[in-house]
Design a protein around this motif. Sequence first.
Motif, PDB file in Angstrom:
ATOM      1  N   LEU A  28       0.834  -1.208   0.000  1.00 40.78           N
ATOM      2  CA  LEU A  28       0.000   0.000   0.000  1.00 40.78           C
ATOM      3  C   LEU A  28       0.866   1.254   0.000  1.00 40.78           C
ATOM      4  O   LEU A  28       0.558   2.229  -0.689  1.00 40.78           O
ATOM      5  CB  LEU A  28      -0.951  -0.016   1.189  1.00 40.78           C
ATOM      6  N   ALA A  29       1.954   1.229   0.757  1.00 39.13           N
ATOM      7  CA  ALA A  29       2.868   2.372   0.783  1.00 39.13           C
ATOM      8  C   ALA A  29       3.491   2.580  -0.595  1.00 39.13           C
ATOM      9  O   ALA A  29       3.631   3.728  -1.055  1.00 39.13           O
ATOM     10  CB  ALA A  29       3.950   2.154   1.838  1.00 39.13           C
ATOM     11  N   GLU A  30       3.880   1.485  -1.259  1.00 42.17           N
ATOM     12  CA  GLU A  30       4.455   1.596  -2.603  1.00 42.17           C
ATOM     13  C   GLU A  30       3.465   2.213  -3.587  1.00 42.17           C
ATOM     14  O   GLU A  30       3.830   3.061  -4.405  1.00 42.17           O
ATOM     15  CB  GLU A  30       4.900   0.217  -3.098  1.00 42.17           C
ATOM     16  N   HIS A  31       2.207   1.783  -3.496  1.00 42.04           N
ATOM     17  CA  HIS A  31       1.178   2.388  -4.355  1.00 42.04           C
ATOM     18  C   HIS A  31       1.041   3.879  -4.033  1.00 42.04           C
ATOM     19  O   HIS A  31       0.960   4.713  -4.943  1.00 42.04           O
ATOM     20  CB  HIS A  31      -0.179   1.711  -4.142  1.00 42.04           C
ATOM     21  N   SER A  32       0.989   4.208  -2.758  1.00 40.11           N
ATOM     22  CA  SER A  32       0.745   5.591  -2.329  1.00 40.11           C
ATOM     23  C   SER A  32       1.835   6.555  -2.751  1.00 40.11           C
ATOM     24  O   SER A  32       1.551   7.694  -3.122  1.00 40.11           O
ATOM     25  CB  SER A  32       0.562   5.645  -0.809  1.00 40.11           C
ATOM     26  N   ILE A  33       3.089   6.105  -2.698  1.00 39.74           N
ATOM     27  CA  ILE A  33       4.189   7.002  -3.076  1.00 39.74           C
ATOM     28  C   ILE A  33       4.480   6.966  -4.575  1.00 39.74           C
ATOM     29  O   ILE A  33       5.262   7.764  -5.063  1.00 39.74           O
ATOM     30  CB  ILE A  33       5.483   6.691  -2.290  1.00 39.74           C
ATOM     31  N   GLY A  34       3.837   6.038  -5.283  1.00 37.77           N
ATOM     32  CA  GLY A  34       4.061   5.939  -6.720  1.00 37.77           C
ATOM     33  C   GLY A  34       5.411   5.330  -7.050  1.00 37.77           C
ATOM     34  O   GLY A  34       6.129   5.831  -7.912  1.00 37.77           O
ATOM     35  N   LYS A  35       5.764   4.259  -6.373  1.00 35.74           N
ATOM     36  CA  LYS A  35       7.072   3.613  -6.555  1.00 35.74           C
ATOM     37  C   LYS A  35       7.329   3.190  -8.001  1.00 35.74           C
ATOM     38  O   LYS A  35       8.427   3.334  -8.504  1.00 35.74           O
ATOM     39  CB  LYS A  35       7.196   2.405  -5.632  1.00 35.74           C
ATOM     40  N   ASN A  36       6.287   2.707  -8.666  1.00 40.01           N
ATOM     41  CA  ASN A  36       6.442   2.213 -10.033  1.00 40.01           C
ATOM     42  C   ASN A  36       5.607   3.077 -10.977  1.00 40.01           C
ATOM     43  O   ASN A  36       4.385   3.004 -10.971  1.00 40.01           O
ATOM     44  CB  ASN A  36       6.018   0.744 -10.113  1.00 40.01           C
ATOM     45  N   LYS A  37       6.265   3.881 -11.810  1.00 38.33           N
ATOM     46  CA  LYS A  37       5.529   4.788 -12.697  1.00 38.33           C
ATOM     47  C   LYS A  37       4.728   4.059 -13.767  1.00 38.33           C
ATOM     48  O   LYS A  37       3.848   4.629 -14.383  1.00 38.33           O
ATOM     49  CB  LYS A  37       6.468   5.793 -13.350  1.00 38.33           C
ATOM     50  N   ASP A  38       5.010   2.760 -13.980  1.00 38.16           N
ATOM     51  CA  ASP A  38       4.267   1.972 -14.956  1.00 38.16           C
ATOM     52  C   ASP A  38       3.054   1.279 -14.349  1.00 38.16           C
ATOM     53  O   ASP A  38       2.286   0.631 -15.065  1.00 38.16           O
ATOM     54  CB  ASP A  38       5.180   0.923 -15.599  1.00 38.16           C
ATOM     55  N   CYS A  39       2.885   1.409 -13.052  1.00 40.84           N
ATOM     56  CA  CYS A  39       1.758   0.771 -12.362  1.00 40.84           C
ATOM     57  C   CYS A  39       0.449   1.504 -12.701  1.00 40.84           C
ATOM     58  O   CYS A  39       0.426   2.731 -12.834  1.00 40.84           O
ATOM     59  CB  CYS A  39       1.999   0.791 -10.855  1.00 40.84           C
ATOM     60  N   TYR A  40      -0.620   0.748 -12.817  1.00 43.14           N
ATOM     61  CA  TYR A  40      -1.939   1.308 -13.128  1.00 43.14           C
ATOM     62  C   TYR A  40      -2.303   2.456 -12.181  1.00 43.14           C
ATOM     63  O   TYR A  40      -2.905   3.449 -12.591  1.00 43.14           O
ATOM     64  CB  TYR A  40      -2.995   0.197 -13.037  1.00 43.14           C
ATOM     65  N   THR A  41      -1.928   2.320 -10.917  1.00 43.76           N
ATOM     66  CA  THR A  41      -2.346   3.294  -9.911  1.00 43.76           C
ATOM     67  C   THR A  41      -1.484   4.549  -9.864  1.00 43.76           C
ATOM     68  O   THR A  41      -1.826   5.502  -9.167  1.00 43.76           O
ATOM     69  CB  THR A  41      -2.341   2.645  -8.508  1.00 43.76           C
ATOM     70  N   PHE A  42      -0.375   4.593 -10.605  1.00 48.43           N
ATOM     71  CA  PHE A  42       0.583   5.690 -10.484  1.00 48.43           C
ATOM     72  C   PHE A  42      -0.070   7.066 -10.649  1.00 48.43           C
ATOM     73  O   PHE A  42       0.137   7.954  -9.829  1.00 48.43           O
ATOM     74  CB  PHE A  42       1.723   5.534 -11.502  1.00 48.43           C
ATOM     75  N   ASP A  43      -0.851   7.247 -11.694  1.00 49.33           N
ATOM     76  CA  ASP A  43      -1.464   8.562 -11.936  1.00 49.33           C
ATOM     77  C   ASP A  43      -2.919   8.611 -11.455  1.00 49.33           C
ATOM     78  O   ASP A  43      -3.678   9.490 -11.865  1.00 49.33           O
ATOM     79  CB  ASP A  43      -1.368   8.953 -13.409  1.00 49.33           C
ATOM     80  N   LYS A  44      -3.276   7.685 -10.576  1.00 49.95           N
ATOM     81  CA  LYS A  44      -4.647   7.634 -10.056  1.00 49.95           C
ATOM     82  C   LYS A  44      -4.666   7.767  -8.537  1.00 49.95           C
ATOM     83  O   LYS A  44      -5.571   7.317  -7.864  1.00 49.95           O
ATOM     84  CB  LYS A  44      -5.316   6.331 -10.499  1.00 49.95           C
ATOM     85  N   ARG A  45      -3.615   8.401  -8.006  1.00 48.58           N
ATOM     86  CA  ARG A  45      -3.529   8.621  -6.572  1.00 48.58           C
ATOM     87  C   ARG A  45      -4.274   9.896  -6.206  1.00 48.58           C
ATOM     88  O   ARG A  45      -4.371  10.782  -7.046  1.00 48.58           O
ATOM     89  CB  ARG A  45      -2.058   8.715  -6.153  1.00 48.58           C
ATOM     90  N   PRO A  46      -4.815  10.028  -5.014  1.00 50.37           N
ATOM     91  CA  PRO A  46      -4.678   9.118  -3.868  1.00 50.37           C
ATOM     92  C   PRO A  46      -5.545   7.868  -4.025  1.00 50.37           C
ATOM     93  O   PRO A  46      -6.513   7.848  -4.779  1.00 50.37           O
ATOM     94  CB  PRO A  46      -5.136   9.950  -2.683  1.00 50.37           C
ATOM     95  N   LEU A  47      -5.170   6.858  -3.264  1.00 47.17           N
ATOM     96  CA  LEU A  47      -5.824   5.559  -3.307  1.00 47.17           C
ATOM     97  C   LEU A  47      -6.440   5.255  -1.946  1.00 47.17           C
ATOM     98  O   LEU A  47      -5.969   5.740  -0.925  1.00 47.17           O
ATOM     99  CB  LEU A  47      -4.796   4.473  -3.645  1.00 47.17           C
ATOM    100  N   GLN A  48      -7.472   4.433  -1.988  1.00 46.64           N
ATOM    101  CA  GLN A  48      -8.143   4.051  -0.741  1.00 46.64           C
ATOM    102  C   GLN A  48      -8.310   2.539  -0.725  1.00 46.64           C
ATOM    103  O   GLN A  48      -8.854   1.961  -1.675  1.00 46.64           O
ATOM    104  CB  GLN A  48      -9.510   4.736  -0.667  1.00 46.64           C
ATOM    105  N   LEU A  49      -7.839   1.909   0.343  1.00 48.34           N
ATOM    106  CA  LEU A  49      -8.026   0.472   0.499  1.00 48.34           C
ATOM    107  C   LEU A  49      -9.499   0.214   0.792  1.00 48.34           C
ATOM    108  O   LEU A  49     -10.047   0.729   1.769  1.00 48.34           O
ATOM    109  CB  LEU A  49      -7.155  -0.079   1.632  1.00 48.34           C
ATOM    110  N   MET A  50     -10.138  -0.565  -0.068  1.00 47.53           N
ATOM    111  CA  MET A  50     -11.571  -0.828   0.081  1.00 47.53           C
ATOM    112  C   MET A  50     -11.858  -2.216   0.650  1.00 47.53           C
ATOM    113  O   MET A  50     -12.871  -2.419   1.307  1.00 47.53           O
ATOM    114  CB  MET A  50     -12.268  -0.697  -1.280  1.00 47.53           C
ATOM    115  N   TRP A  51     -10.979  -3.171   0.371  1.00 46.40           N
ATOM    116  CA  TRP A  51     -11.232  -4.560   0.763  1.00 46.40           C
ATOM    117  C   TRP A  51      -9.926  -5.331   0.714  1.00 46.40           C
ATOM    118  O   TRP A  51      -9.052  -5.015  -0.100  1.00 46.40           O
ATOM    119  CB  TRP A  51     -12.227  -5.179  -0.208  1.00 46.40           C
ATOM    120  N   PHE A  52      -9.786  -6.310   1.598  1.00 43.41           N
ATOM    121  CA  PHE A  52      -8.685  -7.262   1.478  1.00 43.41           C
ATOM    122  C   PHE A  52      -9.080  -8.566   2.144  1.00 43.41           C
ATOM    123  O   PHE A  52      -9.974  -8.606   2.996  1.00 43.41           O
ATOM    124  CB  PHE A  52      -7.372  -6.721   2.062  1.00 43.41           C
ATOM    125  N   GLU A  53      -8.415  -9.621   1.727  1.00 44.63           N
ATOM    126  CA  GLU A  53      -8.598 -10.937   2.321  1.00 44.63           C
ATOM    127  C   GLU A  53      -7.222 -11.546   2.525  1.00 44.63           C
ATOM    128  O   GLU A  53      -6.310 -11.328   1.716  1.00 44.63           O
ATOM    129  CB  GLU A  53      -9.455 -11.838   1.443  1.00 44.63           C
TER     130      GLU A  53
END
Length: 106
Positions: A28-53
């Motif tokens: 989650l921290a990696e997504h939030s800081i934009g660690k990977n610029k090729d990741c789907y979430t990079f330009d869609k921050r901020p992010l919110q954790l909605m569910w996990f199992e």
Amino acid sequence: MRTYFVYILKCSDSSYYTGFTNNLERRLAEHSIGKNKDCYTFDKRPLQLMWFETFNNVLDAIATEKKIKGWTRIKKEALIQNDWDKLVFYSKNYTEYGKPSSTSSD
């Protein structure tokens, strides 16, 4: 025993991202800081954790992630809301729960 996680994030554009990891906090921290610029979430921050199992078996976690990635938005939302009745309904084959019937005169 290792622990694995499948998670759903809500992106700033209201889309959903489904992922898999063995360390949820780190990922989650990696997504939030934009660690990977090729990741789907990079330009869609901020992010919110909605569910996990949580899983103990890596193959179960990977299979669940792949399954959820193939789901429709409405089905993911039913999972996020823990609405099992809707999740079952949306999981049924279209022909099972009925397409609109056409009326014909004999």
